[in-house]
Enzyme design. Structure first.
Site, PDB file in Angstrom:
ATOM      1  N   SER A  43      19.588  13.432 -16.017  1.00  0.00           N
ATOM      2  CA  SER A  43      19.097  13.405 -17.395  1.00  0.00           C
ATOM      3  C   SER A  43      20.104  13.938 -18.410  1.00  0.00           C
ATOM      4  CB  SER A  43      17.795  14.194 -17.516  1.00  0.00           C
ATOM      5  OG  SER A  43      18.020  15.580 -17.361  1.00  0.00           O
ATOM      6  N   LYS A 111      18.119  21.032 -20.673  1.00  0.00           N
ATOM      7  CA  LYS A 111      18.196  20.000 -21.713  1.00  0.00           C
ATOM      8  C   LYS A 111      19.000  20.546 -22.883  1.00  0.00           C
ATOM      9  CE  LYS A 111      15.096  17.510 -19.424  1.00  0.00           C
ATOM     10  NZ  LYS A 111      15.462  16.277 -18.702  1.00  0.00           N
TER      11      LYS A 111
END
Length: 206
Positions: A43, A111
């Site tokens: 990701s 993230k």
């Protein structure tokens, strides 16, 4: 008891104490200062690859609030793995506005912070529109994002609540992030990833 045997016994005790202190120091550093973290998914590509290892600054998070652009490790909301949003209904074309109340304490995500408290965010073709202006994101990948991919387009503006941060992966079309399960409260943030130490060809600061 001979002096030689006594000296040998003292050396053993000293060695055991050194090992115990070294282990205590290592665990203390991981618990309070710097913690290693392994990248579990794609990701955050191309910035971070699967299996790459980073160092996370835990103590700095107690003194400095995250800013847009920081890469952080945090506990996601419970249900994030199944893309469960804490809000039962919200406008079509808007990101999830509210996480579930419980944090998934046994799970860590990594993230990038793309919006902070009070910021207004919308997403077009995977690109973040922050407070009305397109954010410069040279680190991100938008290879498969276009107007036909709904997950890359959230045109309805959303204002991040006070004390919350909006997280997104750099690999925009392949990231499970705040778009689906909401912004993250600061208390769930573990710390900022500031350097990578493995593999050797990727060593450096982030």
């Amino acid at each position: 008891m001979s002096l030689r045997r006594l000296a040998r016994g003292n050396q053993v005790v000293e060695f055991v104490l050194i090992v115990v202190l070294a282990l205590a120091l290592a665990f203390g550093i991981q618990a309070w200062v710097v913690k290693p973290y392994r990248i579990p998914s794609g990701s955050m590509e191309p910035t971070l690859r699967i299996g790459q290892r980073v160092l996370v600054d835990r103590i700095g998070n107690d003194f400095f609030a995250p800013v847009v652009g920081d890469i952080v490790v945090f506990h996601p909301p419970a249900g994030a793995a199944n893309q469960i949003c804490g809000a039962h209904s919200y406008p079509t074309g808007e990101v999830c506005p509210l996480p579930t109340p419980q944090e998934a304490k046994g799970t860590n995500y990594i993230k990038r912070v793309v919006a902070g408290p009070g910021d207004t965010i919308s997403i077009r073709d995977g690109h973040v529109i922050l407070n009305g202006k397109r954010l410069k994101e040279p680190y991100a990948s938008f290879a498969d994002c276009d107007t036909s991919v709904v997950d890359c387009n959230y045109p309805h503006p959303f204002k991040v609540p006070a004390g919350y941060y909006f997280m997104m992966g750099d690999n925009r079309d392949y990231s499970d992030d705040s778009r689906f399960w909401g912004p993250v409260p600061r208390s769930w943030i573990i710390g900022e990833a500031f350097a990578t130490y493995w593999p050797p060809d990727r060593i450096g600061f982030l």
